[in-house]
Design a protein around this motif. Sequence first.
Motif, short mmCIF file in Angstrom:
data_model
loop_
_atom_site.label_atom_id
_atom_site.label_comp_id
_atom_site.label_asym_id
_atom_site.label_seq_id
_atom_site.Cartn_x
_atom_site.Cartn_y
_atom_site.Cartn_z
N ASN A 119 5.39 -15.09 -37.83
CA ASN A 119 4.09 -15.09 -37.17
C ASN A 119 3.88 -16.33 -36.31
OD1 ASN A 119 3.45 -12.67 -38.39
ND2 ASN A 119 2.52 -13.66 -40.17
N ILE A 120 4.92 -17.11 -36.12
CA ILE A 120 4.82 -18.34 -35.34
C ILE A 120 5.55 -18.14 -34.01
CG2 ILE A 120 5.39 -20.79 -35.26
CD1 ILE A 120 5.26 -20.78 -38.32
N LEU A 121 4.87 -18.43 -32.92
CA LEU A 121 5.45 -18.29 -31.58
C LEU A 121 5.68 -19.68 -31.00
CD1 LEU A 121 6.25 -16.35 -29.30
CD2 LEU A 121 3.93 -16.56 -28.44
N VAL A 122 6.93 -20.08 -30.95
CA VAL A 122 7.31 -21.41 -30.48
C VAL A 122 7.88 -21.29 -29.07
CG1 VAL A 122 8.76 -23.42 -30.93
CG2 VAL A 122 7.84 -22.12 -32.83
N PRO A 123 7.41 -22.12 -28.12
CA PRO A 123 8.01 -22.09 -26.78
C PRO A 123 9.41 -22.70 -26.83
CG PRO A 123 6.43 -23.87 -26.94
CD PRO A 123 6.32 -23.09 -28.22
N GLU A 124 10.15 -22.57 -25.75
CA GLU A 124 11.49 -23.18 -25.68
C GLU A 124 11.32 -24.70 -25.72
OE1 GLU A 124 14.63 -21.87 -25.42
OE2 GLU A 124 13.72 -19.92 -25.85
N ILE A 125 11.88 -25.31 -26.75
CA ILE A 125 11.78 -26.77 -26.91
C ILE A 125 13.19 -27.33 -26.97
CG2 ILE A 125 10.99 -28.64 -28.39
CD1 ILE A 125 8.79 -26.79 -29.39
N VAL A 133 1.85 -24.61 -30.01
CA VAL A 133 2.47 -23.51 -30.74
C VAL A 133 1.37 -22.57 -31.21
CG1 VAL A 133 3.83 -22.92 -32.78
CG2 VAL A 133 4.35 -24.99 -31.50
N GLN A 134 1.60 -21.26 -31.07
CA GLN A 134 0.64 -20.26 -31.52
C GLN A 134 1.08 -19.70 -32.87
OE1 GLN A 134 0.24 -17.28 -28.51
NE2 GLN A 134 -1.25 -18.49 -27.37
N ILE A 135 0.08 -19.51 -33.75
CA ILE A 135 0.33 -18.95 -35.08
C ILE A 135 -0.62 -17.78 -35.27
CG2 ILE A 135 0.36 -19.39 -37.55
CD1 ILE A 135 0.62 -22.37 -36.83
N LYS A 136 -0.06 -16.64 -35.58
CA LYS A 136 -0.87 -15.45 -35.85
C LYS A 136 -1.18 -15.42 -37.34
CE LYS A 136 -1.18 -10.58 -34.88
NZ LYS A 136 -0.54 -9.41 -34.30
N LEU A 137 -2.42 -15.73 -37.70
CA LEU A 137 -2.83 -15.79 -39.09
C LEU A 137 -3.32 -14.44 -39.60
CD1 LEU A 137 -4.79 -19.14 -38.86
CD2 LEU A 137 -2.49 -18.80 -39.73
N HIS A 138 -3.84 -13.62 -38.69
CA HIS A 138 -4.40 -12.31 -39.02
C HIS A 138 -4.32 -11.49 -37.75
CE1 HIS A 138 -7.78 -9.46 -39.77
NE2 HIS A 138 -7.37 -9.54 -41.01
N SER A 139 -4.49 -10.20 -37.85
CA SER A 139 -4.40 -9.37 -36.65
C SER A 139 -5.45 -9.75 -35.60
CB SER A 139 -4.54 -7.89 -37.01
OG SER A 139 -5.80 -7.65 -37.60
N GLU A 140 -6.56 -10.37 -36.04
CA GLU A 140 -7.62 -10.76 -35.11
C GLU A 140 -7.78 -12.27 -34.99
OE1 GLU A 140 -11.10 -8.79 -36.55
OE2 GLU A 140 -10.17 -6.83 -36.49
N VAL A 141 -6.98 -13.05 -35.70
CA VAL A 141 -7.13 -14.51 -35.71
C VAL A 141 -5.80 -15.16 -35.33
CG1 VAL A 141 -7.71 -16.52 -37.10
CG2 VAL A 141 -8.85 -14.35 -37.55
#
Length: 152
Positions: A119-125, A133-141
């Motif tokens: 559920n973690i979206l990491v850019p090319e580093i 960094v984006q983290i999807k905690l819930h389908s709406e959060v």
Amino acid sequence: MTKRVQIVLSEDILSLGRTGDLVDVAPGYARNFLLPFGKATPVTPAVMKQVEHRRAKEIERQVTIKQEALDFKIALNTIGRFTVKKQTGEDNVLFGTVTNGDVAQVIEKSTKKEIDRRNILVPEIHRTGKYTVQIKLHSEVTAEINLEVVSY
């Protein structure tokens, strides 16, 4: 036009629905397969009451899960910045890259709460520096954290 029969599923059936769903099926399908094998029950007022109660409990559970995700998002924003230490070469270029597993470990170490790395979206580093960094905690959060990559 054929008449349909309403039943409540007792187990998940791939092409029909999930446990507790109220579905319309052909009478022969219900009579010859679903009911004899215990995969469904006929609809009665008592069964309908159970279905409504189960739906209410499920809605309540989903609201609780969403609230926990919102609370965790606030906690992540309060922490502010997470730091990942990686080995570097010349010009601050990393040996390898920062993965979502690395980010999950850093968050777990700081918050004592486990996050699924998928559920973690990491850019090319590939260099040291500051990233979002984006983290999807819930389908709406979805939470955004600041990640700092440093050399060790």
